[in-house]
Structure formats: structure tokens, C-alpha cells
Design a protein around this motif. Sequence first.
Motif, mmCIF file in Angstrom:
data_model
loop_
_atom_site.group_PDB
_atom_site.id
_atom_site.type_symbol
_atom_site.label_atom_id
_atom_site.label_comp_id
_atom_site.label_asym_id
_atom_site.label_seq_id
_atom_site.Cartn_x
_atom_site.Cartn_y
_atom_site.Cartn_z
ATOM 1 N N THR A 44 14.838 30.214 -39.940
ATOM 2 C CA THR A 44 15.416 29.187 -40.381
ATOM 3 C C THR A 44 14.852 27.476 -40.163
ATOM 4 N N ASP A 45 14.367 27.379 -38.709
ATOM 5 C CA ASP A 45 13.923 26.327 -38.498
ATOM 6 C C ASP A 45 12.724 26.085 -39.313
ATOM 7 N N PHE A 46 11.495 27.741 -39.280
ATOM 8 C CA PHE A 46 10.665 26.952 -38.804
ATOM 9 C C PHE A 46 10.649 26.899 -41.234
ATOM 10 N N CYS A 47 11.444 27.330 -41.318
ATOM 11 C CA CYS A 47 10.988 27.598 -42.670
ATOM 12 C C CYS A 47 11.845 25.369 -43.517
ATOM 13 N N CYS A 48 12.888 25.379 -42.671
ATOM 14 C CA CYS A 48 13.073 24.114 -42.827
ATOM 15 C C CYS A 48 12.165 23.357 -42.573
ATOM 16 N N TRP A 49 11.012 23.196 -41.355
ATOM 17 C CA TRP A 49 10.914 21.866 -41.188
ATOM 18 C C TRP A 49 9.628 22.489 -40.704
ATOM 19 N N PHE A 50 9.154 23.042 -40.753
ATOM 20 C CA PHE A 50 7.621 23.408 -40.671
ATOM 21 C C PHE A 50 6.995 22.966 -42.287
ATOM 22 N N PRO A 51 7.157 23.295 -43.395
ATOM 23 C CA PRO A 51 6.646 22.624 -44.267
ATOM 24 C C PRO A 51 6.614 21.719 -44.353
ATOM 25 N N ILE A 52 7.667 20.700 -44.331
ATOM 26 C CA ILE A 52 7.550 19.281 -44.056
ATOM 27 C C ILE A 52 6.239 18.827 -42.984
ATOM 28 N N ILE A 53 6.335 19.280 -42.225
ATOM 29 C CA ILE A 53 5.660 19.139 -41.321
ATOM 30 C C ILE A 53 3.913 19.076 -41.629
ATOM 31 N N LEU A 54 3.898 20.307 -42.128
ATOM 32 C CA LEU A 54 3.117 20.752 -42.632
ATOM 33 C C LEU A 54 1.966 19.554 -43.901
ATOM 34 N N MET A 55 3.317 19.848 -44.976
ATOM 35 C CA MET A 55 2.821 18.610 -45.938
ATOM 36 C C MET A 55 2.960 16.570 -45.221
ATOM 37 N N GLY A 56 2.954 16.904 -44.290
ATOM 38 C CA GLY A 56 2.864 15.417 -44.195
ATOM 39 C C GLY A 56 1.885 14.903 -43.262
ATOM 40 N N ILE A 57 1.592 15.826 -41.820
ATOM 41 C CA ILE A 57 0.192 16.235 -41.202
ATOM 42 C C ILE A 57 -0.794 16.241 -42.360
ATOM 43 N N GLY A 58 -1.083 16.740 -43.467
ATOM 44 C CA GLY A 58 -1.837 16.862 -44.306
ATOM 45 C C GLY A 58 -1.984 15.846 -45.025
ATOM 46 N N SER A 59 -0.984 14.966 -45.520
ATOM 47 C CA SER A 59 -1.423 13.465 -46.578
ATOM 48 C C SER A 59 -1.690 12.780 -45.455
ATOM 49 N N GLU A 60 -1.792 12.721 -44.083
ATOM 50 C CA GLU A 60 -1.468 11.494 -43.707
ATOM 51 C C GLU A 60 -3.234 11.904 -43.384
ATOM 52 N N VAL A 61 -3.849 12.979 -43.367
ATOM 53 C CA VAL A 61 -5.391 12.817 -42.458
ATOM 54 C C VAL A 61 -5.905 13.183 -44.061
ATOM 55 N N GLY A 62 -4.940 13.513 -45.103
ATOM 56 C CA GLY A 62 -6.141 12.918 -46.549
ATOM 57 C C GLY A 62 -6.354 14.866 -46.986
ATOM 58 N N ALA A 63 -5.942 15.638 -46.109
ATOM 59 C CA ALA A 63 -6.370 16.700 -46.900
ATOM 60 C C ALA A 63 -5.988 17.534 -48.301
#
Length: 264
Positions: free
Chosen positions: A188-207
Amino acid sequence: MAVYMIIIAGVDLYYRGVYATFAEVWKTSFLCSFAGSIATLSSECSVFILMLMSVDRAIMIVYPYSSIRLNRKNCIKIVGIAWAVVIFISFLPMFNHISFINIPYFGGNYYGRQSVCLALPLTRDRLPGWEYAISIFIAFNLFGFVVIAVSYISIYICVKRKASRVKRSRRRAREIKMATKMAMIVLTDFCCWFPIILMGIGSEVGAWKLPADIYAWSATFILPINSSLNPYLYTIAYKCDNKKKSPTQVAIEMRSVRSRPLPP
């Protein structure tokens, strides 16, 4: 989080059909900033308290004779400090809505960049306060998830090693039960935080470039997962397990705890 969801749902109903006319009015309003502040408070305080609980459990099980313990007094102090710090961090950007306080770093509309009033760093736009959002929603949440995952993995490994003295059938049942509970907590922690973390990192690096409605999905589906499931996982399930035990079992467990030797 429930208050935040009620605010967003109420505004959605109020402006339905005419939102395009009043979008800027809503996003620059005090209520929008307040909603964003309490949503940030809910998610980040939850991260810290779950991290504290996980570390405390890991120390108690992996190092049972360690002198490091969270008694009631210390726990109240730590949780109180955590609430105070997270309240300050969450409401600091909202101070610009108060006439006699102005913090140029956050600009005039930190939480009102999107219709759901969240400052999630899901774009490459360098808006005022973007470093602040990254440090909270990406860096701190990633750190918290890693700490929680490592803590529960350590607990499972420790219990599995110590279970070798127990009968195989009982040992396997305990391992499966504990593995299931820990998998649910970490999942549940993974489902809550990881998508946001992944989207944030991907957006920052321009992926990738995320669609605008990803904020609405994050606010109404991803963020509330922990708020909805953690009360059950940490409280109700624990009480249900205790109710299943007979008074004799509880007495035996209490006696075994009291008979443990004190740490040197």
C-alpha cells in the motif's frame, strides 16, 4: 485527507458546468491553498509516523535486548515534534494569502497551480517553489518508503531465522501470516508513493510529459490509498488478532514477556 477530499468534491459540484469561468478564482482562493496544505500535512505526517513505527518495530524484534526503546514519553515528544514540523512545512506556502506576510520564493499561488490544489512536481516547469515540492514529495517520500521496506524485510528475515526452533507446520503458518501482513503494508505504501515519485523523477529528467489530468487522478485515487487502508492495517487488524486469542494465551504471552532477562 478526508477533509481535503470533501473540499475538492464540494467545489467540483459547485462549479460544475461553469468551472472554466471561475477557474482562476478558485485556484487563487484561500480555500484552495488551505486544501493543498492539509493534503500535504496528511500525506507527509503519515509518512513520518509510519517510518517511526517501522523502525521501532524493527529494533524491538531484530535487537530485542537493545537499550534503544521508544517509551510513551519519548514517543509523545517525537510525534509532537513531527506534527509541529510538518504543519509548519505544509502551511508555510499558504502564508502568502495573509496580507502582512509575503514569501517571494513561493510566488503568489503555490498550491493553486492545478485545479485540485496540489503542488506535486509532475512537470518540468520551474515554477516558484519547485525545489521545495521536490524535496517533500519526491526526496522525503522516497527515503520514507526505503526505510519502511528495509525495516519490514529485516523483521521477516529475523523471525524466519528464529522460527527454526518451532515445529515446521507452525513455523510455516507464522511465516506466511507475517509475510502477508508485511506485504500488504509495504504494497500500500508502494502504491501510494512510488507512482508519484516515478512520475516526478521522469518529469524532472524529461523522460515524458504527463497529461494535465494526472493531478486529478493523483488527488482522488493515489494519495488517499494510505489514508484509507493504513487504519485497518495498523489498528483494526491488530485488535482483531488480539480478540481471537483466549485469555490463557494472552496471560502466557504476558508471562513470557515479563520473564525475559533484562539487557546487560
